[in-house]
Design an enzyme around this catalytic site. Structure first.
Site, short mmCIF file in Angstrom:
data_model
loop_
_atom_site.label_atom_id
_atom_site.label_comp_id
_atom_site.label_asym_id
_atom_site.label_seq_id
_atom_site.Cartn_x
_atom_site.Cartn_y
_atom_site.Cartn_z
N LYS A 80 44.32 43.03 -5.38
CA LYS A 80 45.66 43.44 -5.83
C LYS A 80 45.72 43.45 -7.35
CE LYS A 80 50.58 42.44 -4.98
NZ LYS A 80 51.54 41.53 -4.32
N SER A 155 55.09 43.70 -1.57
CA SER A 155 54.60 44.49 -2.68
C SER A 155 53.12 44.86 -2.58
CB SER A 155 54.82 43.73 -3.99
OG SER A 155 54.08 42.50 -3.98
N SER A 179 55.15 39.28 0.61
CA SER A 179 54.38 40.45 0.18
C SER A 179 52.94 40.50 0.65
CB SER A 179 54.42 40.55 -1.35
OG SER A 179 55.72 40.88 -1.79
#
Length: 497
Positions: A80, A155, A179
């Site tokens: 990420k 997210s 998330s």
């Protein structure tokens, strides 16, 4: 070569260790998959081809010399884009950090490299991890591999989508209010939020410091456990890091049993707003737990109804403080510096250009909540509600070993459907937020497809702080039972890309 992308991380690591396939071959197979489909999925913001192949060659060299390899050496991973990576862009999905090249590795990044895990690149995300759909990325949305017109969660939608589209067998996400777990649920993958402080936050760009937690994402429970063991553990560089042994997550995942466990079902996690098909699959999962030998206990946690409101005061308040560092003076975007403007004007122009609408919304909300005259009424009250959530969890875990719930109230919704309704977007995290407020550990894993739309549904398992191994023990048992019932992993039902 194409068969390699379908193997689990554990299988890939075993084949690399045995010399059946080289780490370079594994990396090349996944890079080829990215080249073939990521233009459609948009899971990655940056693919580090040269770096990935160099890391893979290093693993092959170690094996050739007879040096010991880690349990995931040679396995590719999608990271990420919130973790700093030396020499590789880290944008946090924001224009304000576009083009920034960190001079150091986050602790998670460093541990991945030391384990011989091959980092393919950085994945798309909601800007500064603020969102539930990956639509808030400054670089465009990611599609859900089950249906590219729908969201992959947020997210960390890029990390989850990379798994579901077989571009990577492992990924790293972060979980502030769900998330990791919410993207896992809507993409049919596995995502784990470790105990707060169980994985270092050093080098992880901060959103809400008392809630943020990095964690593993994978396609199987065992793969998630193997990755968890790599990234977890005390870090003196992180003042919130827990100085305690890592729970035996791998052993628990290999054991996989719920016999004799007490499993709690919270009545507040159902009702209005929950999709019928989601609740049907959840109820089937609860019945499966009974069949596997668990005792199911009904629970009530009244404070959970206030958790969403408390979170959306606490998290924006902390973000308004954390994001003050993006002032155009030290790094990142710099707008309007033509020699005629003051530093304050340059900062204002840079933030106007660099921050997206959702980030601005949360900064304004958080600054207001912390302002003089409103602090006690808003932020102070939210912290009191947080204490009640902690107490409700404590009472629950006096009665049960784990709590189960739907991970999300609905399946993946169409891209753009909730763009003009922030409250509808926020409700996507209704079932995940209480865990972050309390600092507990939680996992999402697939429990079937909703009959209305054929999209994945997630089962959430919640354990007390520092009892992360319970997640893997229960998760592995449920995963095995469901796959025996279905006859295959759920991702085999996803449309081909």
């Amino acid at each position: 070569m194409t068969d390699l992308i379908r193997l689990t991380a554990a299988e890939l690591a075993a084949r690399v260790a045995a010399g059946d396939v080289s780490a370079v071959e594994v990396a090349e197979a996944h890079l080829a998959r990215i080249d073939a489909i990521d233009e459609k999925v948009h899971a990655f913001l940056h693919v580090d081809r040269a770096g990935a192949l160099a890391q893979a060659r290093a693993v092959d060299d170690k094996r050739a010399k007879g040096e010991p390899l880690g349990p995931l050496a040679g396995v590719p991973l999608a990271l990420k884009d919130i973790f700093t990576t030396e020499g590789v862009p880290t944008t946090v999905g924001s224009r304000i950090l576009e083009g920034w090249i960190p001079p150091y590795d986050a602790t998670v990044t460093k541990r991945l490299k030391e384990a011989g895990i091959v980092i393919l690149g950085k994945t798309n995300m909601d800007e500064f991890a603020m969102g539930s759909s990956t639509e808030n990325s400054a670089y465009g949305p990611t599609g859900n591999p089950w249906d590219l017109t729908r969201i992959p969660g947020g997210s960390g939608g890029g990390s989850a989508a990379s798994l579901a589209s077989f571009q990577a067998p492992l990924a790293i996400g972060t979980d502030t209010g769900g998330s990791i777990r919410q993207p896992a649920a809507v993409t049919g993958t596995v995502g784990v939020k470790p105990t707060y402080g169980g994985v270092s936050r050093y080098g992880m760009v901060a959103f809400s410091s008392s809630l943020d937690q990095g964690g593993p994402c994978a396609r199987t429970v065992l793969d998630a456990a193997l990755l968890h063991a790599v990234i977890a553990g005390h870090d003196p560089m992180d003042s919130t890091s827990i100085d305690a042994p890592v729970p035996p997550v791998v052993e628990a995942a290999r054991a996989g049993s719920v016999a004799g466990l007490r499993v709690g079902v919270v009545k507040e996690f159902r009702g209005e707003g929950f999709q019928t098909g989601v609740m049907r699959r959840f109820d089937e999962a609860v019945e499966l737990l009974r069949e596997l030998g668990a005792e199911v206990v009904e629970l009530s946690c009244p404070s959970f109804e206030a958790a969403l409101a408390a979170y959306y005061l606490i998290a924006p308040s902390e973000c308004s403080s954390n994001l003050a560092r993006f002032d155009a003076m030290r790094y990142g975007l710099r707008v309007g510096d033509d020699g005629t403007r003051s530093a304050e004007d340059v900062t204002a122009l840079t933030r106007e250009a660099g921050f997206g609408p959702e980030v601005k919304r949360r900064i304004i909300l958080g600054t207001y909540a912390l302002s003089s005259g409103y602090y006690d009424a808003y932020y102070g009250s939210a912290q009191k509600a947080r204490t009640l959530v902690v107490r409700d969890f404590a009472r629950a875990f006096e009665q049960v070993d784990v709590v189960v719930a739907p991970t999300t109230p609905t399946t993946a919704f169409p891209i753009g459907e909730r763009a003009d309704d922030p409250m509808a977007m926020y409700r996507a995290d209704l079932c995940t937020i209480p865990v972050n407020l309390a600092g507990n550990a939680a996992m999402s894993l697939p429990c079937g497809l909703a009959p209305e739309d054929g999209l994945p549904v997630g089962l959430q398992i919640i354990a007390p702080a520092l009892a992360d191994d319970r997640l893997y023990r229960v998760g592995a048992a449920v995963e095995a039972a469901f796959q025996a019932r279905w006859g295959h992993p759920i991702l085999e039902e996803a449309p081909a890309l």
